[in-house]
Every structure is written in structure tokens, then in C-alpha cells.
Design a protein around this motif. Sequence first.
Motif, PDB file in Angstrom:
ATOM      1  N   ALA A 165      15.721   2.198   1.675  1.00  0.00           N
ATOM      2  CA  ALA A 165      14.691   3.476   1.676  1.00  0.00           C
ATOM      3  C   ALA A 165      13.906   3.317  -0.260  1.00  0.00           C
ATOM      4  O   ALA A 165      13.068   2.854  -0.308  1.00  0.00           O
ATOM      5  CB  ALA A 165      14.609   4.823   2.297  1.00  0.00           C
ATOM      6  N   LEU A 166      15.344   3.189  -0.634  1.00  0.00           N
ATOM      7  CA  LEU A 166      15.037   3.872  -2.397  1.00  0.00           C
ATOM      8  C   LEU A 166      14.834   2.341  -2.449  1.00  0.00           C
ATOM      9  O   LEU A 166      13.919   2.099  -4.131  1.00  0.00           O
ATOM     10  CB  LEU A 166      17.008   4.088  -2.810  1.00  0.00           C
ATOM     11  CG  LEU A 166      16.619   5.770  -2.758  1.00  0.00           C
ATOM     12  CD1 LEU A 166      17.669   5.535  -3.659  1.00  0.00           C
ATOM     13  CD2 LEU A 166      15.342   6.433  -2.877  1.00  0.00           C
ATOM     14  N   GLY A 196       8.766   5.990 -12.511  1.00  0.00           N
ATOM     15  CA  GLY A 196       7.576   4.644 -12.405  1.00  0.00           C
ATOM     16  C   GLY A 196       6.794   5.538 -11.765  1.00  0.00           C
ATOM     17  O   GLY A 196       5.939   4.885 -10.734  1.00  0.00           O
ATOM     18  N   TYR A 197       6.735   6.592 -10.526  1.00  0.00           N
ATOM     19  CA  TYR A 197       5.942   6.973  -9.987  1.00  0.00           C
ATOM     20  C   TYR A 197       4.994   8.117 -11.092  1.00  0.00           C
ATOM     21  O   TYR A 197       4.049   8.662 -11.072  1.00  0.00           O
ATOM     22  CB  TYR A 197       6.630   7.877  -9.707  1.00  0.00           C
ATOM     23  CG  TYR A 197       5.970   9.302  -8.277  1.00  0.00           C
ATOM     24  CD1 TYR A 197       4.719   8.711  -7.154  1.00  0.00           C
ATOM     25  CD2 TYR A 197       5.642  10.258  -8.348  1.00  0.00           C
ATOM     26  CE1 TYR A 197       4.077   9.381  -6.734  1.00  0.00           C
ATOM     27  CE2 TYR A 197       4.603  11.338  -8.149  1.00  0.00           C
ATOM     28  CZ  TYR A 197       3.941  10.930  -6.990  1.00  0.00           C
ATOM     29  OH  TYR A 197       3.585  11.602  -6.463  1.00  0.00           O
ATOM     30  N   ASP A 246       0.738  -1.062  -0.011  1.00  0.00           N
ATOM     31  CA  ASP A 246       0.387  -0.136  -0.379  1.00  0.00           C
ATOM     32  C   ASP A 246       0.958   1.426   0.040  1.00  0.00           C
ATOM     33  O   ASP A 246       2.137   0.728   0.175  1.00  0.00           O
ATOM     34  CB  ASP A 246      -0.343  -0.247   1.169  1.00  0.00           C
ATOM     35  CG  ASP A 246      -2.077  -1.484   1.656  1.00  0.00           C
ATOM     36  OD1 ASP A 246      -1.908  -1.243  -0.047  1.00  0.00           O
ATOM     37  OD2 ASP A 246      -2.319  -1.281   2.385  1.00  0.00           O
ATOM     38  N   ASP A 247       0.437   2.562  -0.202  1.00  0.00           N
ATOM     39  CA  ASP A 247       1.121   3.675  -0.459  1.00  0.00           C
ATOM     40  C   ASP A 247       1.312   4.270   1.146  1.00  0.00           C
ATOM     41  O   ASP A 247       0.844   3.258   1.943  1.00  0.00           O
ATOM     42  CB  ASP A 247       0.086   4.711  -0.501  1.00  0.00           C
ATOM     43  CG  ASP A 247      -0.724   4.701  -2.499  1.00  0.00           C
ATOM     44  OD1 ASP A 247       0.747   4.354  -3.151  1.00  0.00           O
ATOM     45  OD2 ASP A 247      -0.831   5.484  -3.045  1.00  0.00           O
ATOM     46  N   GLY A 255       8.335  -1.363  -4.389  1.00  0.00           N
ATOM     47  CA  GLY A 255       6.767  -1.214  -4.284  1.00  0.00           C
ATOM     48  C   GLY A 255       6.349  -1.288  -2.835  1.00  0.00           C
ATOM     49  O   GLY A 255       4.960  -1.781  -2.931  1.00  0.00           O
ATOM     50  N   GLN A 256       7.314  -1.718  -1.973  1.00  0.00           N
ATOM     51  CA  GLN A 256       7.493  -1.697  -0.478  1.00  0.00           C
ATOM     52  C   GLN A 256       6.952  -0.655  -0.229  1.00  0.00           C
ATOM     53  O   GLN A 256       6.895   0.480  -0.235  1.00  0.00           O
ATOM     54  CB  GLN A 256       7.858  -3.033   0.121  1.00  0.00           C
ATOM     55  CG  GLN A 256       8.407  -3.795  -0.627  1.00  0.00           C
ATOM     56  CD  GLN A 256       7.492  -4.899  -0.421  1.00  0.00           C
ATOM     57  OE1 GLN A 256       6.874  -4.973   0.741  1.00  0.00           O
ATOM     58  NE2 GLN A 256       6.887  -6.040  -1.294  1.00  0.00           N
ATOM     59  N   GLN A 257       5.964  -1.069   0.882  1.00  0.00           N
ATOM     60  CA  GLN A 257       5.214   0.585   1.780  1.00  0.00           C
ATOM     61  C   GLN A 257       6.814   1.102   2.615  1.00  0.00           C
ATOM     62  O   GLN A 257       7.146   0.102   3.579  1.00  0.00           O
ATOM     63  CB  GLN A 257       4.265  -0.106   2.804  1.00  0.00           C
ATOM     64  CG  GLN A 257       3.382   1.238   3.807  1.00  0.00           C
ATOM     65  CD  GLN A 257       2.732   0.930   4.576  1.00  0.00           C
ATOM     66  OE1 GLN A 257       2.521  -0.183   4.990  1.00  0.00           O
ATOM     67  NE2 GLN A 257       1.226   1.186   4.300  1.00  0.00           N
ATOM     68  N   LEU A 258       6.829   1.761   2.723  1.00  0.00           N
ATOM     69  CA  LEU A 258       8.331   2.450   4.351  1.00  0.00           C
ATOM     70  C   LEU A 258       7.337   2.313   5.699  1.00  0.00           C
ATOM     71  O   LEU A 258       5.897   2.820   5.498  1.00  0.00           O
ATOM     72  CB  LEU A 258       8.722   3.981   3.575  1.00  0.00           C
ATOM     73  CG  LEU A 258       9.229   4.078   2.585  1.00  0.00           C
ATOM     74  CD1 LEU A 258       9.351   5.476   1.868  1.00  0.00           C
ATOM     75  CD2 LEU A 258      10.184   4.223   2.430  1.00  0.00           C
ATOM     76  N   ASN A 259       8.059   1.893   6.290  1.00  0.00           N
ATOM     77  CA  ASN A 259       8.217   1.893   7.449  1.00  0.00           C
ATOM     78  C   ASN A 259       9.214   1.904   8.485  1.00  0.00           C
ATOM     79  O   ASN A 259      10.124   0.333   8.661  1.00  0.00           O
ATOM     80  CB  ASN A 259       6.726   0.215   7.832  1.00  0.00           C
ATOM     81  CG  ASN A 259       6.602   0.602   9.247  1.00  0.00           C
ATOM     82  OD1 ASN A 259       6.398   1.564  10.003  1.00  0.00           O
ATOM     83  ND2 ASN A 259       6.042  -0.541   9.558  1.00  0.00           N
TER      84      ASN A 259
END
Length: 583
Positions: free
Chosen positions: A108-109, A181-182, A35-36, A115-119
Motif C-alpha cells: 500500500a505504501l 509528496g502529499y 487518480d485519487d 502515485g497509484q490508486q489504492l484498490n
Amino acid sequence: MVKHQPLQVYEKQVFVSFVTGIYGCRWKRYQRSQDDSSRWECTWFVILCTSFLLLLFWAYFWLVAQNDFNDFNWSVYNRSGEWKDETIPILASTTVGFTYITFLLILALFHISLGQQLNLYWIHKIGVLATLLTTISGVVSVDDIWGDEWEILLVSLQSTAPFLHIGALATVTAISWLMAGYVVRRDRSNFQMMVLLLYVTLLLAVYLAPLTFTCPCIMDRHSLKPRPDITGRRGAPMLAPENTLVSFNRALQQGASSLEADVTISMDGVPFLMRDRTLRRTTNVRKIFPARQFDDACFFNWTEIRSLNAGQWFLQTDPYWTVETLTTRDRNRIGNQTVCSLMEMLRLVAKANSSALLNIHRPPPEHPRSRSWFMDTLWAVQKAGISQKRVTWTPDTDRGRVRGLQQSTSEKLTVTEMRRRGITSLTLHYSKANHRDIQEYLSNNVSITVYPVNEPWLYSILWCSGVTSVSSDAPQVLRKVPYPIWLMSQTSYNFIWISSDLVSLAIIIGIFCFQKWRMSEMQSYNPEQIMLSAVVPRSSRDVNIMKEKLIFSELDNGLSCREELSLYPEDNYATYSHGGLSR
């Protein structure tokens, strides 16, 4: 009727687990999400990028500031009263912090590209915040203690700008993968267009940046002037105690063509060599005269000064980490050094057929020699038996009474003003010696000595600028620079610049086209095909087969629970019956 949920096949995602596990402590598949990212996590990503950029700036500053580490330690000493190499903890903490932040940013990049959610894990958040605050406090402290040193950043760009440009090109080209990609998503927004516009603006700025470069070493090699002479600034202070005879001898051995010294006048009118206001750092005055250790050096007579040891401090503190390279004979000789007089230094200069540059510290008004200090200095010059043409006088006072000596100044003056004062040479700090002014002085037959020059890159750009001589704490380093570090013609650099820009542009266009094609393929893919592809047989070596889940539901006409369900093995299904599972 029985509804079957198709067999679920999961590939091993070791790399994804590694990335999400270290960045956010999400090692299991069910912990991850595509998810975003939340606004909170996006804010932490911005903080991470800010920390990286600040640390990159901080690391670059200390990389080029190596030229002035001696001056930095001296500035700290004047505030604290204790001589220590303060650069070691700074460099160590900068290296650790930069490595840590860079590693997190790379993870992070990877999150974004996969396509993984940042956490970001909470421990990393504390680490990032601590690193950011520590770096900010370091910048503020350096600005307070060593504020003039920021100018070295602009000076260094004369040498590093072409290489930084190549690095910036590679960076913006690599970012284009994430940017494409964005931007190429079906559901475009105004924010996406704004991000794209900012990226294009940044791209154009990087492409055209060389138009603003001023690099002296981009020149025709046939126009290169002779190698600048090297002046031993206080001798060779990295190899022996500064302003001592052994230090001056070392400088001459390392190829120095002249020597520079700081001159102080004693109570009884003897000029001697001392850089500091007091004798605490470079002598054992604490032991011999403990009650007077904070007194100005000029308020001691020559007999008292001569009784002090001026070499043991070098062996004990090892200020430049060079004591281990000394032989036993050298250590014994250094350990027995006394404070050097101006006459002794000038006699050594005359014997070596060299020249001297004198920085004279004028005594305060209450000093008994405050009115005759220049006569004391002239008397020492004459008694040393050296030709006055080999001695350069730098103080701006009493020039009318000082005849025969070479006149120099550390003040940046116009050519007209220099002629009016009878000054024939300049001694400038490297931050004041820009390429255009150097060319103007040289065209009017004014010789220039630039100080302090301790690193090969700075020596190279001054060489390309045509400087006649440099004053250095490290003649042993500059001796090993027989030619500028890099030198190329304007035509060659233009070719490299334009071709690099074109290659970068071609790669970026290709990446955007590929991402557009990839997104269109994904959008045209049939969901039923995706469902069927999940049941294609795969090697057990590469995948883990999850247990099949069967969902039983009765329709209006109903089915008995005793009915058997026959599923064919060739369709990758198992066979179930009321009694159990049969294969």
C-alpha cells in the motif's frame, strides 16, 4: 488534412505490475489508475494500518512475555484441567498474521509513493478483517485469563526503550517521503495542513521521548553491583519435573545458589512439595486413585502420596520441549521419580551448603493439621539437620511463633512496617519491583528476591537495579549471562540520542526540499515537450512500441482519400498510402 497521434512508447513496469497485481489483482496497464483513491479504499487503508499497529503491539507482548510462558500454561491448565503448551498456536498465528499484514501495508505504501490508486482486492479485505478480529479476540481472551501480564510491557521498556526509540526515528523519517509528496502540492487545503501539523507533533514526541525513559542500565559501569544470585524456582523445571530431587540437583548443577519450593502438608502431617491444588498434573493419580483425582493434595496421607509417580508426566507431555536433549540415563531416572518430601529437599540443600526459600500452603480449616501445620514444618526443618539461618520463611501468619528462621514476605511493605514485623527480606514479583523502590530497600539493608526471572533482558535490568537475587525457572539460561546485555553511561546515551535526532531532522528537511524542487520542475514542464518526448527513438530491448494510430478528419476544403500521406522515417513515423502501408 490528417491528424497524427504521436507514437506511444511504454516502458516495461514490472515492479508496478507486481505491486498493483498482488495488492489489487490489477496486473494489466489499463487496469491501473493514477487518480485519487476513493474514500472507501482510504477507509480500508486505515483498517490495514490499524491491524498492523495492533499486531505489532500483540507480537511485542508475546515476545517479552516469553519470561512467563510457564505461568500462562499453568493458568490455562487451572481453567481447562488439561496441560498443553498453548503458546505454540498463538505464536504461529501471530507470526503468520503479522507477516501478511506487514506485506500488504508495504504494498500500500508503494502504491502511494508511485502515485497509484489504492484498490485492495476483495480476498485481501476478508483476510485483513479476519486477522483484525482474531487479534482483538486474542487480546480480550488474554485480558480475561492473564490480565496481570500486561504489566510486563512497562517493565520491558526499561530494557527496550532506547532501541524502540531508534526504530521509531527511522519510521517517522521514512514516512516523511510520503508526507512531503502529499503536502507540497500546488492545490493545498486545510486538511493537508492538519496532516502536516499532526506529523510535526508526532515528530517532536519521538524526538523528546527519551526524556521519559527510566533505564537502569544507563549508568556508570563502575557503579554496577555484583551479579544477582540465582534461586532455582522448584528446581530446574525446564530440565526435570518440578519439585523433585532430580530437578533440585539440576538447579544446583546449573549454578543456583539456593532452592525454592512449594510446601503442602499431608493428612498425617508430613510436609511434601507440590505446587498445584491437586495431584492430577504432576503425578499418575488418575491411574492409582481415579476416584480421588480431583481431591486436594493435602487430603492424601504420605503413604498414598509416596506411591505415586512424579516423573512420567514430564516425559509424556514434554512441557518445555527439552525431553529430546535428555540422555537415556536421565530419562530412566526421571521416569522413576516420586513426590519429594520437604525433609529430603532440605537435606540436599544442607549437603550442597546452599539455602532454601519455602512457600508454604496453609491447610484448609477442615484439615486435621490446620492448627499444627507450622509445627510440622519446623519439625521437618530441624530433622533435616540444616541451619535455620539458611531457611527463609515466607508465610505472613504465625511469625511470632517461628523463631530462628529468616523472615520474608511477598507483600510490598514500607521499610518501617518491615522493621516492625521483623522482616529482613522481600520476595516480590518483578512487576512490583520498580527501580526507585529497589534503591530505597537496598539503602535500608533489605535484601530483595525477584521472581520469576527467566529471560536475559529481565535479569540484566534487575542486575543494573542492584537486586540481590532472583528466582528463576531457567537457571541454565541465566547461567550464560555473565554481564548485562547492554550497559552505557548517561553521557554516551545522550550523544546517541541527540545525534540520531539531528540526523533524522536533516534527512527530513532534505526530503521536503527535494520534493518541493521535484514538484516545481513537474509544474514548469511544457506539455508539448512531454508529447515530443514520446517519439524519441528508444531501444526495442527496453520498450514495447505500440502501433501508431492515425485519425483522419476532413476540413472544410476537404482532402481526397486517394491522397498519399508521406511520413518520414527519421521522425519515427511510417508511410501510408491508399493501398496500404509502405516502409
